[in-house]
Design a protein around this motif. Structure first.
Motif, PDB file in Angstrom:
ATOM      1  N   GLU A  38       1.660  13.323 -13.125  1.00  6.54           N
ATOM      2  CA  GLU A  38       0.964  13.313 -11.838  1.00  6.54           C
ATOM      3  C   GLU A  38       1.782  14.136 -10.834  1.00  6.54           C
ATOM      4  O   GLU A  38       2.817  13.681 -10.349  1.00  6.54           O
ATOM      5  N   LEU A  94      -3.021   2.178  -9.665  1.00  6.61           N
ATOM      6  CA  LEU A  94      -1.828   3.004  -9.888  1.00  6.61           C
ATOM      7  C   LEU A  94      -2.171   4.494  -9.966  1.00  6.61           C
ATOM      8  O   LEU A  94      -3.215   4.912  -9.504  1.00  6.61           O
ATOM      9  N   PHE A 109       1.560   5.672   0.591  1.00 11.29           N
ATOM     10  CA  PHE A 109       1.662   6.509   1.796  1.00 11.29           C
ATOM     11  C   PHE A 109       0.419   7.342   2.068  1.00 11.29           C
ATOM     12  O   PHE A 109       0.223   7.813   3.178  1.00 11.29           O
ATOM     13  N   GLY A 128      -0.077   1.938  -5.692  1.00 12.12           N
ATOM     14  CA  GLY A 128       1.070   2.828  -5.640  1.00 12.12           C
ATOM     15  C   GLY A 128       1.272   3.493  -6.983  1.00 12.12           C
ATOM     16  O   GLY A 128       0.356   3.575  -7.806  1.00 12.12           O
ATOM     17  N   SER A 129       2.496   3.933  -7.224  1.00 13.50           N
ATOM     18  CA  SER A 129       2.786   4.682  -8.444  1.00 13.50           C
ATOM     19  C   SER A 129       2.805   3.751  -9.658  1.00 13.50           C
ATOM     20  O   SER A 129       3.029   2.542  -9.536  1.00 13.50           O
ATOM     21  N   CYS A 175      -4.932   9.839  -5.440  1.00 13.39           N
ATOM     22  CA  CYS A 175      -4.821   9.277  -6.790  1.00 13.39           C
ATOM     23  C   CYS A 175      -5.989   9.698  -7.663  1.00 13.39           C
ATOM     24  O   CYS A 175      -5.867   9.803  -8.876  1.00 13.39           O
ATOM     25  N   THR A 182       0.825  -1.217   0.000  1.00 13.21           N
ATOM     26  CA  THR A 182       0.000   0.000   0.000  1.00 13.21           C
ATOM     27  C   THR A 182       0.858   1.266   0.000  1.00 13.21           C
ATOM     28  O   THR A 182       1.995   1.257   0.471  1.00 13.21           O
ATOM     29  N   LYS A 208       2.451  -5.082   3.545  1.00 10.89           N
ATOM     30  CA  LYS A 208       3.650  -4.226   3.589  1.00 10.89           C
ATOM     31  C   LYS A 208       3.160  -2.803   3.408  1.00 10.89           C
ATOM     32  O   LYS A 208       2.881  -2.365   2.288  1.00 10.89           O
ATOM     33  N   ASP A 249       6.645   2.861   3.297  1.00 11.99           N
ATOM     34  CA  ASP A 249       7.841   3.104   4.116  1.00 11.99           C
ATOM     35  C   ASP A 249       7.603   4.238   5.126  1.00 11.99           C
ATOM     36  O   ASP A 249       7.992   4.144   6.280  1.00 11.99           O
TER      37      ASP A 249
HETATM   38  P1  NAD Z   1       5.049   4.001  -4.451  1.00 12.16           P
HETATM   39  O1  NAD Z   1       4.823   3.306  -5.739  1.00 12.16           O
HETATM   40  O2  NAD Z   1       6.312   4.738  -4.249  1.00 12.16           O
HETATM   41  O3  NAD Z   1       4.941   2.962  -3.236  1.00 12.16           O
HETATM   42  C1  NAD Z   1       3.804   2.139  -3.063  1.00 12.16           C
HETATM   43  C2  NAD Z   1       4.199   0.914  -2.252  1.00 12.16           C
HETATM   44  O4  NAD Z   1       5.108   0.137  -3.021  1.00 12.16           O
HETATM   45  C3  NAD Z   1       4.916   1.252  -0.945  1.00 12.16           C
HETATM   46  O5  NAD Z   1       4.509   0.346   0.065  1.00 12.16           O
HETATM   47  C4  NAD Z   1       6.364   1.008  -1.295  1.00 12.16           C
HETATM   48  O6  NAD Z   1       7.160   0.683  -0.183  1.00 12.16           O
HETATM   49  C5  NAD Z   1       6.239  -0.178  -2.235  1.00 12.16           C
HETATM   50  N1  NAD Z   1       7.388  -0.378  -3.115  1.00 12.16           N
HETATM   51  C6  NAD Z   1       8.284   0.531  -3.556  1.00 12.16           C
HETATM   52  N2  NAD Z   1       9.228  -0.075  -4.312  1.00 12.16           N
HETATM   53  C7  NAD Z   1       8.904  -1.383  -4.369  1.00 12.16           C
HETATM   54  C8  NAD Z   1       9.482  -2.518  -4.994  1.00 12.16           C
HETATM   55  N3  NAD Z   1      10.594  -2.424  -5.717  1.00 12.16           N
HETATM   56  N4  NAD Z   1       8.876  -3.708  -4.850  1.00 12.16           N
HETATM   57  C9  NAD Z   1       7.742  -3.821  -4.125  1.00 12.16           C
HETATM   58  N5  NAD Z   1       7.160  -2.786  -3.478  1.00 12.16           N
HETATM   59  C10 NAD Z   1       7.735  -1.581  -3.603  1.00 12.16           C
HETATM   60  O7  NAD Z   1       3.782   4.973  -4.250  1.00 12.16           O
HETATM   61  P2  NAD Z   1       3.565   6.073  -3.140  1.00 12.16           P
HETATM   62  O8  NAD Z   1       4.456   7.233  -3.423  1.00 12.16           O
HETATM   63  O9  NAD Z   1       3.577   5.474  -1.779  1.00 12.16           O
HETATM   64  O10 NAD Z   1       2.041   6.462  -3.435  1.00 12.16           O
HETATM   65  C11 NAD Z   1       1.662   7.422  -4.369  1.00 12.16           C
HETATM   66  C12 NAD Z   1       1.234   6.785  -5.657  1.00 12.16           C
HETATM   67  O11 NAD Z   1       0.210   5.835  -5.424  1.00 12.16           O
HETATM   68  C13 NAD Z   1       0.632   7.784  -6.624  1.00 12.16           C
HETATM   69  O12 NAD Z   1       1.079   7.513  -7.922  1.00 12.16           O
HETATM   70  C14 NAD Z   1      -0.850   7.545  -6.503  1.00 12.16           C
HETATM   71  O13 NAD Z   1      -1.599   7.929  -7.625  1.00 12.16           O
HETATM   72  C15 NAD Z   1      -0.896   6.076  -6.291  1.00 12.16           C
HETATM   73  N6  NAD Z   1      -2.138   5.687  -5.654  1.00 12.16           N
HETATM   74  C16 NAD Z   1      -3.060   4.984  -6.394  1.00 12.16           C
HETATM   75  C17 NAD Z   1      -4.275   4.641  -5.822  1.00 12.16           C
HETATM   76  C18 NAD Z   1      -5.333   3.904  -6.594  1.00 12.16           C
HETATM   77  O14 NAD Z   1      -6.297   3.467  -6.010  1.00 12.16           O
HETATM   78  N7  NAD Z   1      -5.183   3.735  -7.895  1.00 12.16           N
HETATM   79  C19 NAD Z   1      -4.546   4.985  -4.496  1.00 12.16           C
HETATM   80  C20 NAD Z   1      -3.574   5.689  -3.781  1.00 12.16           C
HETATM   81  C21 NAD Z   1      -2.377   6.026  -4.364  1.00 12.16           C
END
Ligand code: NAD
Length: 482
Positions: A385, A254, A154, A231-232, A287, A152, A178, A181
């Motif tokens: 974004e 994403l 942040f 996540g991203s 997001c 998930t 997980k 961070d």
């Molecule tokens: P991020 O992609 O940096 O991190 C998301 C998760 O992935 C974190 O738990 C992180 O620790 C983990 N992660 C990072 N590197 C990894 C790897 N190599 N292997 C496995 N896991 C790894 O995203 P963020 O900065 O925490 O969140 C913001 C992003 O999330 C934005 O792009 C936002 O649009 C997106 N988001 C999407 C939704 C949705 O429902 N579509 C909801 C909330 C946020």
């Protein structure tokens, strides 16, 4: 036997609180001051292995419970979230910088609703009978997948972990979570509530740590059956390719960069409120924010003027103040990214009509809500974004052009439009490339209504009965009648 020890930022594995095998710790910061408020365990591959092993052991007995028994546990979790609302509000605010008022009515309330909704779903997981010309009786069963890796981001720690854990448990799966961070605190608190609610040891495990170490180890673990990632887009592509290589089931929630279209027949008073909510909610770290405003040309100057006057009045400040609407960004790096984008917008010819700078307050990561007019559609600030309280405003001359501009980015998570013309509302909703379209308001989300992305915003749906599809697999049984 479950440990009764408090979490103290420890990992929660098999019902026990423990240090990371490496002994490492990660600092947790309060974004409203930039100061360290504690540490959590820096989990690694060995901890992920222990968590997946504990989850696998717990899977059979949990899956064997009836849906009604699992529903009772989910309802107890919902009740405990309600009882512990003050503490969850405090943690989400401290960890993410969320204004306390919003954390209560949005984050905590939504988590309760998700567990309650999924408790209902748990009782209705069934199959179908199929008519066939074979001389046979055919039916389908929906079975749980096994171990779900819930990863998930942040920005909504409590909501987005519940979005995965509630349907996963409802369907009889077990989970290794997980959290992000930077914002792991509510996940650890929830682990305590899971214990109190009677979730058996190992059914939910929480491993804090970095994405590149703990997250990656979880993706790659052969004992994981499904990866539920939010996540991203960049990390999501990596996660999908690693999981895809092992043919694991995957859902990807994403990034987004939604367009909010205001037609000339809109109820402007109502639309202005939705526009502002759409880009300042959660300090723009949403997001499904609506950071790209498209306005019918006859209204363009009027809307820009109204925003320039209204937006500076939205209260920005200490998230612990109940009047605050916009808190700090969740981390310094997010603040710096927003600053870079606004500087770029100025270079790209954008006219900053309000905001455009930090707010200096207590050493926190504050940025003033910002409206930028006149940017060309190919500017990076429009196309990418930004993930902060920044709104770009562009004019359009026809419905076709509005749709074309709205669909012109790589993303397709949400979209919205303001109009009083019912036929136009349906017509345009049909043409927008997005997983959810809001008409005449923004961010209308409910556990019963599915959401998810198209294009580079991902695939799979969360919420609604559709979420259960992605946490179950279908088995067909065909009995010969000969
Ligand atoms: P991020 O992609 O940096 O991190 C998301 C998760 O992935 C974190 O738990 C992180 O620790 C983990 N992660 C990072 N590197 C990894 C790897 N190599 N292997 C496995 N896991 C790894 O995203 P963020 O900065 O925490 O969140 C913001 C992003 O999330 C934005 O792009 C936002 O649009 C997106 N988001 C999407 C939704 C949705 O429902 N579509 C909801 C909330 C946020």
């Amino acid at each position: 036997m479950s440990s009764t020890r408090n979490d103290d930022g420890l990992l929660f594995i098999g019902g026990q609180w423990r240090d990371a095998a490496s002994g490492g710790r990660i600092d947790v910061l309060d974004p409203s001051t930039g100061s360290v408020i504690g540490t959590v365990a820096d989990g690694g591959a060995a901890d992920i292995d222990a968590a997946v092993t504990a989850a696998r052991e717990a899977f059979g007995p949990w899956a064997a419970l009836s849906g009604r028994e699992r529903a009772r546990v989910l309802n107890r979790i919902a009740e405990l979230i309600r009882e512990n609302a003050d503490e969850l509000v405090r943690l989400e605010s401290l960890d993410v910088g969320k204004p306390v008022t919003l954390a209560r009515v949005v984050d905590v309330a939504t988590a309760v609703e998700q567990y309650e909704y999924c408790a209902g779903l748990a009782q209705g997981i069934d199959g179908a009978t199929r008519k066939t010309p074979l001389n046979a009786f055919a039916y389908t069963r929906r079975e749980p997948l096994g171990v779900v890796a819930a990863i998930t981001p942040f920005n909504f720690p409590l909501i987005l972990s519940s979005t995965k854990i509630a349907p996963a448990l409802a369907a009889g799966n077990v989970v290794v979570h997980k959290p992000a961070d930077d914002t792991p605190l509510s996940a650890l608190f929830m682990a305590k509530l899971f214990q109190q609610a009677g979730v058996p040891d190992g059914v939910v495990n929480v491993v804090t740590g970095t994405g590149s170490v703990a997250g990656d180890a979880l993706l790659r673990h052969p004992g994981v059956d499904k990866v539920a990632f939010t996540g991203s887009t960049a990390i999501g592509k990596h996660a999908a390719s690693v999981a895809g290589e092992a043919l694991k089931s995957v859902t990807m929630e994403l990034g987004g960069n939604a367009a909010h279209i205001v037609f000339e027949d809109a109820d402007l008073d109502k639309a202005i409120g939705s526009i502002i909510k759409g880009f300042v909610f959660n300090t723009g770290q949403f997001c499904m924010a609506g950071p790209r405003l498209l306005v019918a040309r006859p209204l363009y100057d009027t809307v820009v003027d109204i925003l320039a006057n209204a937006v500076p009045g939205v209260p920005v400040g200490d998230p612990r103040d109940p009047e605050t609407v916009i808190g700090p960004m969740a981390a310094d790096r997010h603040l710096k990214k927003v600053e870079e984008y606004v500087a770029l917008a100025r270079q790209e010819g954008g006219r900053v009509v309000c905001g455009g700078q930090r707010l200096e307050l207590n050493g926190g990561y504050y940025y003033r809500p910002t409206v930028i007019a006149d940017l060309p559609n190919d500017s990076r600030v429009v196309q990418e974004e930004v993930f902060g309280p920044v709104l770009t405003v562009q004019p359009f001359d026809s419905e076709d052009e509005a749709v074309e501009l709205a669909n012109s980015t790589q993303y397709g998570l949400a979209a919205g439009l303001a109009t009083t013309n019912l036929a136009r509302a349906h017509r345009v909703a049909d043409r927008l490339q997005a997983g959810i379209v809001w008409i005449n308001d923004w961010a209308m989300l409910d556990p019963a209504v599915p959401f998810g992305g198209v294009k580079n915003s991902g695939f799979g749906r969360e919420y609604g009965p559709e979420a259960l599809d992605s946490y179950t697999k279908v088995k067909s049984v065909v009995i010969s009648l000969d």
